[in-house]
Enzyme design. Structure first.
Site, PDB file in Angstrom:
ATOM      1  CE  LYS A  80      13.876-117.662  41.018  1.00  0.00           C
ATOM      2  NZ  LYS A  80      13.695-116.414  41.889  1.00  0.00           N
ATOM      3  NE  ARG A 163      16.972-122.328  34.988  1.00  0.00           N
ATOM      4  CZ  ARG A 163      17.320-121.220  36.026  1.00  0.00           C
ATOM      5  NH1 ARG A 163      16.876-120.432  37.219  1.00  0.00           N
ATOM      6  NH2 ARG A 163      18.674-122.111  36.477  1.00  0.00           N
ATOM      7  CB  SER A 171      16.483-120.624  40.515  1.00  0.00           C
ATOM      8  OG  SER A 171      16.071-118.850  40.706  1.00  0.00           O
ATOM      9  CE1 TYR A 262      17.042-106.127  34.260  1.00  0.00           C
ATOM     10  CE2 TYR A 262      17.809-106.894  32.500  1.00  0.00           C
ATOM     11  CZ  TYR A 262      17.877-105.721  33.115  1.00  0.00           C
ATOM     12  OH  TYR A 262      18.486-104.486  32.355  1.00  0.00           O
TER      13      TYR A 262
HETATM   14  N1  LIG Z   1      19.954-112.531  31.296  1.00  0.00           N
HETATM   15  C1  LIG Z   1      19.961-113.266  32.531  1.00  0.00           C
HETATM   16  N2  LIG Z   1      20.836-114.615  31.654  1.00  0.00           N
HETATM   17  C2  LIG Z   1      20.581-115.999  32.385  1.00  0.00           C
HETATM   18  N3  LIG Z   1      19.755-116.397  33.872  1.00  0.00           N
HETATM   19  C3  LIG Z   1      18.955-114.673  33.771  1.00  0.00           C
HETATM   20  C4  LIG Z   1      19.206-113.465  33.228  1.00  0.00           C
HETATM   21  N4  LIG Z   1      18.245-112.394  34.116  1.00  0.00           N
HETATM   22  C5  LIG Z   1      17.438-113.169  35.027  1.00  0.00           C
HETATM   23  N5  LIG Z   1      17.652-114.748  34.998  1.00  0.00           N
HETATM   24  C6  LIG Z   1      17.870-115.587  35.756  1.00  0.00           C
HETATM   25  O1  LIG Z   1      16.630-115.772  35.782  1.00  0.00           O
HETATM   26  C7  LIG Z   1      16.129-116.855  36.832  1.00  0.00           C
HETATM   27  C8  LIG Z   1      14.837-115.836  37.528  1.00  0.00           C
HETATM   28  O2  LIG Z   1      13.866-116.201  37.180  1.00  0.00           O
HETATM   29  P1  LIG Z   1      12.693-115.229  37.458  1.00  0.00           P
HETATM   30  O3  LIG Z   1      13.319-113.428  36.673  1.00  0.00           O
HETATM   31  O4  LIG Z   1      11.424-115.659  36.372  1.00  0.00           O
HETATM   32  O5  LIG Z   1      12.558-115.366  38.799  1.00  0.00           O
HETATM   33  S1  LIG Z   1      11.037-114.596  39.322  1.00  0.00           S
HETATM   34  O6  LIG Z   1      10.060-115.937  38.993  1.00  0.00           O
HETATM   35  O7  LIG Z   1      10.128-114.166  38.515  1.00  0.00           O
HETATM   36  O8  LIG Z   1      11.242-115.518  41.217  1.00  0.00           O
HETATM   37  C9  LIG Z   1      17.871-116.509  38.416  1.00  0.00           C
HETATM   38  O9  LIG Z   1      17.956-117.868  37.713  1.00  0.00           O
HETATM   39  P2  LIG Z   1      19.017-118.429  38.927  1.00  0.00           P
HETATM   40  O10 LIG Z   1      20.564-117.311  38.759  1.00  0.00           O
HETATM   41  O11 LIG Z   1      19.555-119.935  38.239  1.00  0.00           O
HETATM   42  O12 LIG Z   1      18.235-118.202  40.239  1.00  0.00           O
HETATM   43  C10 LIG Z   1      18.835-115.828  37.072  1.00  0.00           C
HETATM   44  O13 LIG Z   1      19.648-115.568  37.618  1.00  0.00           O
END
Ligand SMILES: Nc1ncnc2c1ncn2[C@@H]1O[C@H](COP(=O)(O)OS(=O)(=O)O)[C@@H](OP(=O)(O)O)[C@H]1O
Length: 312
Positions: A80, A163, A171, A262
């Site tokens: 996340k 994070r 998340s 994403y």
């Molecule tokens: N461009 C950008 N900017 C800021 N934040 C972003 C971006 N892209 C993805 N996210 C946030 O990353 C969170 C998802 O992380 P992961 O892709 O690692 O999730 S997972 O582990 O694969 O399920 C998830 O966090 P949360 O919104 O808090 O759930 C996404 O919103």
């Protein structure tokens, strides 16, 4: 992620006894709903294994004429922390060959398969490219499995995006609620607190333990630690640093792509799209101080680990 998370729940039960590094803070004795996910596939960090003291890897893309798909970089976490985002950032780079799916889970789940299966998860033509995949659960693996990565490729480059521990846990918890169709607003504060503090969520926030394991086998120079805040604050600069770390030329990524949010979406989440995405702020606020107190030792350990990692 979502499908693989569920598969992992069924398959990744710790099978071997191992010396464990205990996480601080009480673990929930009676797991709440999310603990059904967590406790079953929780892998703690052990302290076993000698340090190898590898040399710094070459800044040129490794060539493996006899095994063109040899994997030479992994994004290992944190769960996340924008790992789906970084996968997308890699996909247009002409010198990077990414796995066809984001999370291959070879080292934590499919370890009974062999390297040729692993390498078949990548495009056929990887000649002259750096080859990598993104599986955020690798950060929380048993030491024994970290050792297997090292045996496979002692020059592996590793990337971890860091994070805030509690934001990360929220998340993940909300993802679990979406998958299961649970309405977080219908849960009691205690129920949410118990979930967010169970071993699964702790383990995925345990950067210190993960780094400690990887540093037993890999040198600091093989590990790139990124800050999740930079994903939104300075994405292009962050990617330039990552490209430099991987020894590939910088690539200007389209602004629209850089700033897109994403998240892995599967058919299942599409079905559940009506489920609330976020917890009500009030509930978050009410829980905040309890969560802060609970996570304090983990946050402190992570901070110390990062400080030590950044020291020369
Ligand atoms: N461009 C950008 N900017 C800021 N934040 C972003 C971006 N892209 C993805 N996210 C946030 O990353 C969170 C998802 O992380 P992961 O892709 O690692 O999730 S997972 O582990 O694969 O399920 C998830 O966090 P949360 O919104 O808090 O759930 C996404 O919103």
């Amino acid at each position: 992620m979502i499908d693989s998370l569920q598969t992992e729940v069924e398959r990744a039960k710790p099978k071997k006894k191992n010396k464990r590094r205990r996480l601080s803070g009480p673990s929930s004795s009676k797991p709440p709903p999310a603990a059904e996910v967590g406790a079953s596939h929780f892998e703690q960090h052990s302290l076993e294994g000698p340090s190898s003291g590898d040399d710094m890897p070459s800044h040129h893309p490794p060539q493996h004429p006899s095994s063109p798909a040899k994997v030479n970089f992994l994004v290992i976490g944190m769960q996340k922390a924008g790992t789906s985002w970084i996968y997308k950032m890699f996909e247009d780079h002409p010198s990077i060959a990414l796995s066809k799916e984001k999370e291959v889970h070879y080292w934590d789940m499919h370890f009974k398969k062999d390297d040729s299966w692993y390498e078949s998860q990548f495009p056929d033509d990887t000649q002259g490219k750096v080859v990598g995949e993104v599986t955020p659960d690798y950060l929380s693996m048993w030491m024994e499995k970290v050792g297997k990565i090292h045996s496979y490729n002692p020059k592996m480059k590793l990337i971890v995006i860091v994070r805030d521990e509690i934001d990360r846990a929220w998340s993940a918890f909300l993802m679990w609620c979406r998958i299961e169709g649970k309405d977080v607003t219908a849960m009691s504060e205690d129920e949410v607190f118990e979930s967010l503090t169970n071993e699964y969520y702790q383990s995925r926030s345990d950067l210190a333990g993960g780094l400690q394991n990887y540093l037993q086998k890999f040198s600091k120079k093989q590990i790139f630690v990124a800050d999740f805040k930079d994903v939104s604050r300075r994405p292009q600069e962050l990617m330039n640093e990552v490209f430099q770390f991987l020894g590939v030329p910088e690539l200007a990524i389209q602004e629209e792509k850089l700033s897109k949010n994403y998240q892995i979406t599967t058919d299942r989440t599409a079905v559940l799209e009506n489920v609330r995405h976020t917890a009500p702020e009030g509930l978050k606020e009410k829980l905040a101080s309890r969560l802060k107190a609970f996570y304090k030792p983990i946050v402190k350990a992570n901070k110390a680990a990062l400080k030590s990692f950044r020291e020369v």
